[in-house]
Enzyme design. Structure first.
Site, PDB file in Angstrom:
ATOM      1  N   GLU A 193       0.792  -1.243   0.000  1.00  0.00           N
ATOM      2  CA  GLU A 193       0.000   0.000   0.000  1.00  0.00           C
ATOM      3  C   GLU A 193       0.819   1.285   0.000  1.00  0.00           C
ATOM      4  OE1 GLU A 193      -2.806  -0.410   3.212  1.00  0.00           O
ATOM      5  OE2 GLU A 193      -3.506  -2.345   2.491  1.00  0.00           O
TER       6      GLU A 193
ATOM      7  N   ASN B 158       2.065  -5.228  -3.189  1.00  0.00           N
ATOM      8  CA  ASN B 158       0.659  -5.525  -2.891  1.00  0.00           C
ATOM      9  C   ASN B 158      -0.117  -4.233  -2.611  1.00  0.00           C
ATOM     10  OD1 ASN B 158      -1.342  -7.629  -2.237  1.00  0.00           O
ATOM     11  ND2 ASN B 158      -1.207  -6.879  -0.124  1.00  0.00           N
TER      12      ASN B 158
ATOM     13  N   HIS C 185     -10.508  -5.951  -2.249  1.00  0.00           N
ATOM     14  CA  HIS C 185     -11.571  -5.761  -1.253  1.00  0.00           C
ATOM     15  C   HIS C 185     -12.720  -5.042  -1.970  1.00  0.00           C
ATOM     16  CE1 HIS C 185      -9.133  -7.084   2.090  1.00  0.00           C
ATOM     17  NE2 HIS C 185      -8.173  -6.257   1.743  1.00  0.00           N
TER      18      HIS C 185
ATOM     19  N   GLU D  47      -6.264 -10.604  -1.215  1.00  0.00           N
ATOM     20  CA  GLU D  47      -7.075 -10.349  -0.010  1.00  0.00           C
ATOM     21  C   GLU D  47      -8.554 -10.279  -0.356  1.00  0.00           C
ATOM     22  OE1 GLU D  47      -5.656  -7.010   2.305  1.00  0.00           O
ATOM     23  OE2 GLU D  47      -3.560  -7.425   1.856  1.00  0.00           O
TER      24      GLU D  47
ATOM     25  N   ASP E  41     -12.328 -10.175  -0.681  1.00  0.00           N
ATOM     26  CA  ASP E  41     -13.607 -10.280   0.030  1.00  0.00           C
ATOM     27  C   ASP E  41     -14.592  -9.331  -0.638  1.00  0.00           C
ATOM     28  OD1 ASP E  41     -12.688  -7.870   1.146  1.00  0.00           O
ATOM     29  OD2 ASP E  41     -12.566  -8.636   3.190  1.00  0.00           O
TER      30      ASP E  41
HETATM   31  O1  9MR Z   1      -7.605  -7.897   8.552  1.00  0.00           O
HETATM   32  C1  9MR Z   1      -6.625  -7.128   9.207  1.00  0.00           C
HETATM   33  C2  9MR Z   1      -7.153  -6.616  10.531  1.00  0.00           C
HETATM   34  O2  9MR Z   1      -7.358  -7.690  11.431  1.00  0.00           O
HETATM   35  C3  9MR Z   1      -6.207  -5.605  11.119  1.00  0.00           C
HETATM   36  O3  9MR Z   1      -6.786  -5.028  12.274  1.00  0.00           O
HETATM   37  C4  9MR Z   1      -5.864  -4.546  10.096  1.00  0.00           C
HETATM   38  C5  9MR Z   1      -4.910  -3.548  10.654  1.00  0.00           C
HETATM   39  O4  9MR Z   1      -4.687  -2.497   9.826  1.00  0.00           O
HETATM   40  O5  9MR Z   1      -5.320  -5.137   8.945  1.00  0.00           O
HETATM   41  C6  9MR Z   1      -6.218  -5.980   8.316  1.00  0.00           C
HETATM   42  O6  9MR Z   1      -5.659  -6.498   7.134  1.00  0.00           O
HETATM   43  C7  9MR Z   1      -5.337  -5.545   6.131  1.00  0.00           C
HETATM   44  C8  9MR Z   1      -4.133  -6.067   5.392  1.00  0.00           C
HETATM   45  O7  9MR Z   1      -3.094  -6.343   6.270  1.00  0.00           O
HETATM   46  C9  9MR Z   1      -3.695  -5.095   4.316  1.00  0.00           C
HETATM   47  N1  9MR Z   1      -4.773  -4.763   3.425  1.00  0.00           N
HETATM   48  C10 9MR Z   1      -6.000  -4.324   4.075  1.00  0.00           C
HETATM   49  C11 9MR Z   1      -6.449  -5.348   5.110  1.00  0.00           C
HETATM   50  C12 9MR Z   1      -7.767  -4.924   5.727  1.00  0.00           C
HETATM   51  O8  9MR Z   1      -7.620  -3.747   6.444  1.00  0.00           O
END
Ligand code: 9MR
Length: 371
Positions: free
Chosen positions: A167, A208, A244, A272, A274
Site C-alpha cells: 500500500e 501488494n 476488497h 485479499e 472479500d
Molecule cells: O484484517 C486485518 C485486521 O485484522 C487488522 O486489524 C488490520 C490492521 O490495519 O489489517 C487488516 O488487514 C489488512 C491487510 O493487512 C492489508 N490490506 C487491508 C487489510 C484490511 O484492512
C-alpha cells in the site's frame, strides 16, 4: 520492455520440472489433472489445483484451536497467509527483538497440512511498532532493512511469495506520503525488494495494494514502477491485487488490468479477496474475479481475506465464502464452479513454460531444508 531481467526462481524451476515430467507421462503422479478430463473437485483448493493454481485464506492463529475453523481451513484451502501475525508490529515490538510465535504457529499448521504460505507483509506504513515512529533518515532505513532481514530471514525457504511492500501508492498514482516515503525518498521500495531478495532468494517478491481493481490512475502508477524495476533489474516477481470489493463493484477492466501486469513479465495474485453483500449479487462479483484470474495464465492463485464472516475485518458486511456458522454461501458455489471449469494455466508466450507448472507438492515446505 525487457524480459531478460526477470529472475527465475528455484521454485519456478521446480514447478516447471513437475510440469515437464507430468506432461510427458514420466511422473504421472496425478498431481496435475487437465480440466477437460478432470471430474469436478469439491473443495476450493483441489479445484484450483486442477488448473495449476492455489486457493488460500488469511488465517488468525488465535482461531486455529476452534474445531470448525481448522476443519474448514484444512478441507478447503491449500495456501494460507497470516492476517496479522507477520506484520512489523507483531514481529518486532521492540527494536531488534523479534517474536515469531503467531507466524510460526501458522507456518507449522500449514506445513502439517501441506499448504503453501504467503508472507504478509514486510514493510507497510500501517501497523508499525511505536518505536519506528520516531526514526528518521538513515536510522529508519537501517531499521527497515534490519526488519526485512530478520523476518524474511527467519522464514526463508518456507514462503511462496512475500508482500514485500504494501500500500505505498495513492489513488492518483503518486507515492503515499508515509514516514518511509518522506524520510527515505523514492528509493525505499527498491531497497526493500533488494533486502528481501537477499534474505530469502527462494520466495517470489510481490508489491501488494488495494484499489487496483481496474485500469486506473493508481494501478497506472504501480504499473510504471514495476516496469521500471524490471527494466533496471530490481528484483520483483509478482503484484498482489488485494481486491476488497462490494457487490456493486465494476469489474469491467479487472481482467485487462491483471493481464497488462502479466504481460510486463510478473505473476499476478489475488491476495485479499472479500466482497461485501450477500446472495447472488455477492456471488456474481466473486464469480467475475475468479473468471478473471483463471483467464490470465500468470494469475497463480487467489487468497480470500478470512474463512468465516464471523471473524472478518468487515464482519458486518458478511464478505466471505462461509457464513458465521461455517456454512457455504452462494458465492462459494460460484467460485467452485469457475475453478472447476478452468483450463490449465498456459504458456505466457515468453519462452518460459510455467504453464501447468504449479503443484503444491513441488512446493511443500518439507521439500526445503529448514533455516
Ligand atoms: O484484517 C486485518 C485486521 O485484522 C487488522 O486489524 C488490520 C490492521 O490495519 O489489517 C487488516 O488487514 C489488512 C491487510 O493487512 C492489508 N490490506 C487491508 C487489510 C484490511 O484492512
Amino acid at each position: 520492455m525487457t524480459r531478460t531481467t526477470r529472475r527465475r526462481h528455484p521454485r519456478r524451476r521446480a514447478r516447471t520440472l513437475v510440469a515437464t515430467l507430468t506432461a510427458t507421462g514420466i511422473a504421472a503422479t496425478g498431481m496435475l489433472v487437465f480440466a477437460g478430463t478432470a471430474h469436478a473437485a469439491d473443495t476450493l483448493g483441489a479445484a484450483a489445483e486442477q488448473s495449476g493454481r492455489y486457493y488460500g485464506a488469511a488465517v488468525a492463529q488465535q482461531f486455529l484451536g476452534e474445531a470448525d475453523y481448522a476443519a474448514t481451513l484444512n478441507r478447503e484451502f491449500n495456501s494460507v497467509v497470516a492476517e496479522n501475525a507477520m506484520k512489523w508490529d507483531a514481529t518486532e515490538p521492540s527494536r531488534g527483538q523479534f517474536t515469531f510465535q503467531g507466524g510460526d504457529q501458522i507456518v507449522d499448521h500449514a506445513r502439517s497440512q501441506g499448504m503453501e504460505v504467503r508472507g504478509h507483509t514486510l514493510v507497510w506504513h500501517a501497523q508499525q511498532p511505536s518505536w519506528v515512529a520516531g526514526l528518521g533518515g538513515d536510522d529508519l532505513r537501517q531499521a527497515m532493512l534490519d526488519h526485512i532481514r530478520g523476518v524474511a530471514g527467519h522464514y526463508a525457504g518456507q514462503i511462496s511469495s512475500w508482500d514485500v511492500v504494501n500500500e505505498a501508492f495513492e489513488w492518483d498514482g503518486s507515492r503515499r506520503q508515509s514516514n518511509l516515503q518522506q524520510q527515505l525518498g523514492d528509493g525505499w521500495i527498491e531497497e526493500a525488494f533488494r533486502a528481501a531478495e537477499a534474505a530469502d532468494p527462494q520466495a517470489k517478491l510481490c508489491y501488494n495494494d488495494f484499489g487496483t481493481d481496474a485500469v486506473n490512475a493508481k494501478s497506472d502508477g504501480i504499473y510504471a514502477m514495476v516496469q521500471d524495476f524490471l527494466n533496471r533489474g530490481v528484483p520483483i516477481d509478482c503484484v498482489g491485487f488485494q481486491t476488497h470489493l462490494s457487490s456493486n463493484a465494476d469489474l469491467s477492466s479487472y481482467q485487462a488490468n491483471l493481464q497488462r501486469f502479466a504481460d510486463l513479465g510478473v505473476d499476478v495474485e489475488i491476495t485479499e479477496l472479500d466482497v461485501g453483500g450477500s446472495g447472488s449479487a455477492q456471488a456474481n462479483v466473486y464469480r467475475g474475479v475468479t473468471q478473471a484470474c483463471v483467464a490470465v495464465s500468470r494469475c497463480t492463485g487467489i487468497t480470500v481475506w478470512g474463512i468465516t464472516d464471523r471473524y472478518s475485518w468487515r464482519s458486518d458486511e458478511t464478505p466471505l465464502l462461509f457464513d458465521g456458522n461455517y456454512q457455504k454461501k452462494e458465492a462459494y458455489q460460484a467460485v467452485l464452479d469457475v475453478l472447476n471449469g478452468a483450463a490449465p494455466r498456459g504458456d505466457d508466450q515468453d519462452g518460459d513454460p510455467e504453464g501447468l507448472a504449479y503443484s503444491p507438492a513441488a512446493w511443500r515446505p518439507s521439500h526445503h531444508a529448514l533455516p
